[in-house]
Enzyme design. Structure first.
Site, mmCIF file in Angstrom:
data_model
loop_
_atom_site.group_PDB
_atom_site.id
_atom_site.type_symbol
_atom_site.label_atom_id
_atom_site.label_comp_id
_atom_site.label_asym_id
_atom_site.label_seq_id
_atom_site.Cartn_x
_atom_site.Cartn_y
_atom_site.Cartn_z
ATOM 1 N N CYS A 83 -1.752 -4.584 -2.562
ATOM 2 C CA CYS A 83 -0.317 -4.300 -2.461
ATOM 3 C C CYS A 83 0.447 -5.607 -2.256
ATOM 4 C CB CYS A 83 -0.040 -3.264 -1.372
ATOM 5 S SG CYS A 83 1.635 -2.544 -1.510
ATOM 6 N N HIS A 187 -2.674 0.836 -3.582
ATOM 7 C CA HIS A 187 -3.525 0.808 -2.398
ATOM 8 C C HIS A 187 -4.914 1.321 -2.757
ATOM 9 C CE1 HIS A 187 -0.683 -0.272 0.835
ATOM 10 N NE2 HIS A 187 0.229 0.310 0.060
ATOM 11 N N GLU A 189 -7.423 1.458 -0.856
ATOM 12 C CA GLU A 189 -7.974 2.207 0.272
ATOM 13 C C GLU A 189 -7.440 3.632 0.331
ATOM 14 O OE1 GLU A 189 -4.112 0.618 1.915
ATOM 15 O OE2 GLU A 189 -5.619 0.002 0.454
#
Length: 208
Positions: A83, A187, A189
């Site tokens: 990001c 993102h 994750e």
């Protein structure tokens, strides 16, 4: 994983640990702001969320941290920016004034030209890329979805570092890579199976 007060450190670390386990890689994920630890890292992950200037200032405020990271990456350690961590790879950010970036990728981080769509660009969106474009994309197919949260994106006249895009009122850069440096605007994750695949690829990645 670089800790400079920004980013989903815990969730990104868990994602790396899960990806390592799925790939059968014996990896130790360390969250740190210690320049000595960063200087010995096999791989470096720089997360980030919020404004470009705030993240740049946060990194600069940790004595020796940015310098240690740059030295280790210059020495060949694979780097992944997530990001705003990816955005910092650019020449400069134009959010809340003009802030210098790392200069690893040509271009500016500028507002998305969303053409009437709501900002921030938030939610799941398709990745568009050429199969085989980069090792980090191995095991994915164009059209797979990743999770985005951002209002600014990379604007560049240099196409080579751009390895994946998405569409949000127009073409938006989603992933970049140059040498041993790579970044995802989305993102990883939070991107479930797609994110774990990319993280696993990063842990196996041996840039030439």
């Amino acid at each position: 994983m670089i800790d400079y007060g920004s980013g989903n450190l815990a969730s990104a670390a868990r994602g790396l640990e899960l990806a390592a386990a799925r790939c059968g890689i014996d990896a130790v994920v360390t969250i740190t702001d210690d320049p000595d630890v960063v200087g010995q890292a096999d791989r470096i992950v720089l997360p980030g969320q919020g404004a470009f200037a705030d993240c740049a200032d946060g990194l600069a405020a940790r004595p020796g941290l940015a310098a240690a990271m740059h030295r280790r990456v210059d020495a060949g350690a694979p780097f992944l920016g997530i990001c705003v961590g990816m955005q910092l790879m650019a020449a400069r950010g134009l959010e809340h004034g003009t802030t210098p970036g790392f200069g690893w990728i040509a271009g500016d981080i500028a507002p998305i030209a969303a053409n009437g769509l709501r900002l921030p660009h938030m939610g799941w969106n398709e990745l568009v890329f050429t199969p085989g474009a980069h090792p980090l994309l191995e095991g994915l197919k164009t059209g797979d979805h990743a999770y985005f949260v951002h209002s600014y994106a990379l604007i560049t006249d240099e196409p080579a570092p751009v390895i994946a895009t998405t569409d949000y009122g127009g073409r938006v850069v989603a992933m970049v890579a140059h040498g041993n440096r790579a970044g995802t605007q989305f993102h990883v994750e939070k991107s479930q199976a797609v994110g774990l695949t990319i993280l696993g690829n990063f842990l196996r990645w041996s840039p030439q």
